[in-house]
Design an enzyme around this catalytic site. Structure first.
Site, PDB file in Angstrom:
ATOM      1  N   ASP A   1       0.865  -1.185   0.000  1.00 38.20           N
ATOM      2  CA  ASP A   1       0.000   0.000   0.000  1.00 38.20           C
ATOM      3  C   ASP A   1       0.897   1.229   0.000  1.00 38.20           C
ATOM      4  O   ASP A   1       2.089   1.133   0.301  1.00 38.20           O
ATOM      5  CB  ASP A   1      -0.892  -0.009   1.259  1.00 38.20           C
ATOM      6  CG  ASP A   1      -1.794   1.219   1.324  1.00 38.20           C
ATOM      7  OD1 ASP A   1      -2.358   1.591   0.283  1.00 38.20           O
ATOM      8  OD2 ASP A   1      -1.915   1.822   2.405  1.00 38.20           O
ATOM      9  N   SER A   2       0.294   2.372  -0.291  1.00 42.53           N
ATOM     10  CA  SER A   2       1.036   3.628  -0.214  1.00 42.53           C
ATOM     11  C   SER A   2       1.473   3.922   1.226  1.00 42.53           C
ATOM     12  O   SER A   2       2.420   4.654   1.448  1.00 42.53           O
ATOM     13  CB  SER A   2       0.145   4.770  -0.705  1.00 42.53           C
ATOM     14  OG  SER A   2      -1.071   4.771   0.013  1.00 42.53           O
TER      15      SER A   2
ATOM     16  N   CYS B   1      -3.732  -0.822  -2.039  1.00 44.12           N
ATOM     17  CA  CYS B   1      -4.020   0.581  -2.344  1.00 44.12           C
ATOM     18  C   CYS B   1      -4.953   0.687  -3.564  1.00 44.12           C
ATOM     19  O   CYS B   1      -4.607   0.228  -4.659  1.00 44.12           O
ATOM     20  CB  CYS B   1      -2.702   1.284  -2.632  1.00 44.12           C
ATOM     21  SG  CYS B   1      -2.889   3.018  -3.030  1.00 44.12           S
TER      22      CYS B   1
ATOM     23  N   GLU C   1      -6.867   8.633   9.736  1.00 42.14           N
ATOM     24  CA  GLU C   1      -5.543   8.593  10.377  1.00 42.14           C
ATOM     25  C   GLU C   1      -5.566   9.244  11.754  1.00 42.14           C
ATOM     26  O   GLU C   1      -4.861   8.816  12.661  1.00 42.14           O
ATOM     27  CB  GLU C   1      -4.493   9.238   9.463  1.00 42.14           C
ATOM     28  CG  GLU C   1      -4.315   8.405   8.207  1.00 42.14           C
ATOM     29  CD  GLU C   1      -3.107   8.761   7.364  1.00 42.14           C
ATOM     30  OE1 GLU C   1      -2.461   9.788   7.637  1.00 42.14           O
ATOM     31  OE2 GLU C   1      -2.822   7.991   6.427  1.00 42.14           O
TER      32      GLU C   1
ATOM     33  N   CYS D   1     -11.200   2.835  -1.110  1.00 38.62           N
ATOM     34  CA  CYS D   1      -9.965   3.384  -0.536  1.00 38.62           C
ATOM     35  C   CYS D   1      -9.632   2.596   0.722  1.00 38.62           C
ATOM     36  O   CYS D   1     -10.541   2.228   1.477  1.00 38.62           O
ATOM     37  CB  CYS D   1     -10.168   4.864  -0.185  1.00 38.62           C
ATOM     38  SG  CYS D   1      -8.747   5.604   0.649  1.00 38.62           S
TER      39      CYS D   1
ATOM     40  N   HIS E   1      -8.525   3.488   3.498  1.00 37.19           N
ATOM     41  CA  HIS E   1      -8.849   4.116   4.774  1.00 37.19           C
ATOM     42  C   HIS E   1     -10.336   4.084   5.133  1.00 37.19           C
ATOM     43  O   HIS E   1     -10.699   4.207   6.292  1.00 37.19           O
ATOM     44  CB  HIS E   1      -8.409   5.581   4.752  1.00 37.19           C
ATOM     45  CG  HIS E   1      -6.924   5.768   4.836  1.00 37.19           C
ATOM     46  ND1 HIS E   1      -6.054   5.192   3.936  1.00 37.19           N
ATOM     47  CD2 HIS E   1      -6.165   6.482   5.703  1.00 37.19           C
ATOM     48  CE1 HIS E   1      -4.820   5.544   4.252  1.00 37.19           C
ATOM     49  NE2 HIS E   1      -4.863   6.324   5.312  1.00 37.19           N
TER      50      HIS E   1
HETATM   51  N1  DGL Z   1      -4.037   3.912  -0.056  1.00 37.22           N
HETATM   52  C1  DGL Z   1      -4.727   4.955  -0.772  1.00 37.22           C
HETATM   53  C2  DGL Z   1      -5.919   4.327  -1.510  1.00 37.22           C
HETATM   54  O1  DGL Z   1      -6.447   3.315  -1.129  1.00 37.22           O
HETATM   55  C3  DGL Z   1      -5.184   6.061   0.161  1.00 37.22           C
HETATM   56  C4  DGL Z   1      -4.032   6.896   0.721  1.00 37.22           C
HETATM   57  C5  DGL Z   1      -3.209   7.568  -0.379  1.00 37.22           C
HETATM   58  O2  DGL Z   1      -3.698   8.533  -0.999  1.00 37.22           O
HETATM   59  O3  DGL Z   1      -2.106   7.115  -0.623  1.00 37.22           O
HETATM   60  O4  DGL Z   1      -6.357   4.860  -2.501  1.00 37.22           O
END
Ligand code: DGL
Length: 277
Positions: free
Chosen positions: A15-16, A78, A157, A191, A193
């Site tokens: 993931d990012s 991600c 977060e 997403c 999150h």
């Molecule tokens: N992990 C990203 C997503 O699921 C969200 C956080 C980011 O913008 O990196 O799209």
């Protein structure tokens, strides 16, 4: 690798940042005996506001890190990376690759009765139209509306997931979505999150729509898809074994890691190893 060695190889998830631990959480509940290697590209988060080219380049580096650790399956937790880099990642990988978009889209199609679907995600995910492509390829008759909800990421977060601020932000975003299409009966959380805000999103969606809105969590849909892919390629370990699988976590930056990781995984985490990609 022999078949048995391959079965025992870990599943790779990237993931990012740490949001992808929502996918690890779903994976550990669906396939508790599997070992998992997780990489959070915390030095370069967020991906959601970056261009498709940059997201693809970063994602390829993340995937290569996992492949170098001998994973039997790559999961792109991600959504932004899945939406913008799946073709490049698939063609660069000798093992199966599961993105977030297809499992989420398929679950939405299996769920919607009205055939009116909403998708929320980062700007990068919404701009890519990846959910639209996946949904229309399977059912061109569906009415799809999408909306970028960037403020949900910092809210998750901060842990402000079910208070008056979360409710206000959810209302401010979702009112636009339901104004576009009041008949939406299925809403995809596109997403990493957003599963943390699931309750407030579901409640606000229902109050705006004045009918039940089913919320699709792409993390859970991905875990189901991993079970199918591993089962059909005879790559699952025996999930009846009692010992829980190992979780090895890597990150490209350590700031706020332990606090955030625990929030997204839902249990304390033993520590991340810092790596450079
Ligand atoms: N992990 C990203 C997503 O699921 C969200 C956080 C980011 O913008 O990196 O799209």
């Amino acid at each position: 690798m022999g078949q048995d060695t391959t079965r025992r190889a870990p599943i790779g998830v990237f993931d990012s940042g740490v949001g992808g631990l929502t996918v690890v959480r779903a994976l550990r509940s669906a396939l508790p005996g599997e070992d998992i290697v997780y990489l959070g590209d915390t030095a370069r988060v967020p991906y959601g506001s970056k261009s498709p080219r940059t997201v693809e380049r970063y994602s390829l580096a993340c995937q290569q890190f996992l492949l170098d650790r001998g994973v039997k399956l790559v999961m792109i937790a991600c959504n932004t990376a899945s939406a913008n880099a799946l073709p490049a990642l698939t063609s660069a990988s000798p093992v199966p690759v599961i993105g977030a978009v297809l499992p989420g889209a398929s679950t939405a199609l299996a769920t919607t009765v009205a055939r009116h679907v909403g998708v929320i995600g980062t700007l990068g995910t919404v701009r890519s139209n990846a959910y639209a492509h996946a949904i229309f390829a399977r059912d061109p008759g569906v009415v799809l509306s999408s909306l970028a909800c960037p403020l949900f990421v910092p809210l998750a977060e901060e842990g402000w997931v079910d208070d008056e601020i979360a409710e206000l932000v959810a209302r401010r975003y979702l009112v636009q979505l339901f104004a576009k299409d009041p008949a939406i009966d299925t809403l995809v959380l596109g997403c990493t999150h957003y599963p943390l805000l699931r309750d407030v999103i579901a409640r606000v969606a229902r109050s705006l729509a004045h009918h039940e809105v089913f919320v699709v969590d792409s993390a859970r849909a991905m875990a189901d898809s991993a079970r199918e892919v591993l089962g059909s390629s005879l790559l699952s370990i025996d999930n009846r074994r009692t010992a829980p699988g190992r979780l090895d976590c890597f990150a490209t930056d350590t700031s706020r890691l332990d606090e955030l990781a625990t929030r997204f995984l839902g249990e304390p985490i033993t520590g991340f190893e810092l790596v450079d990609l």
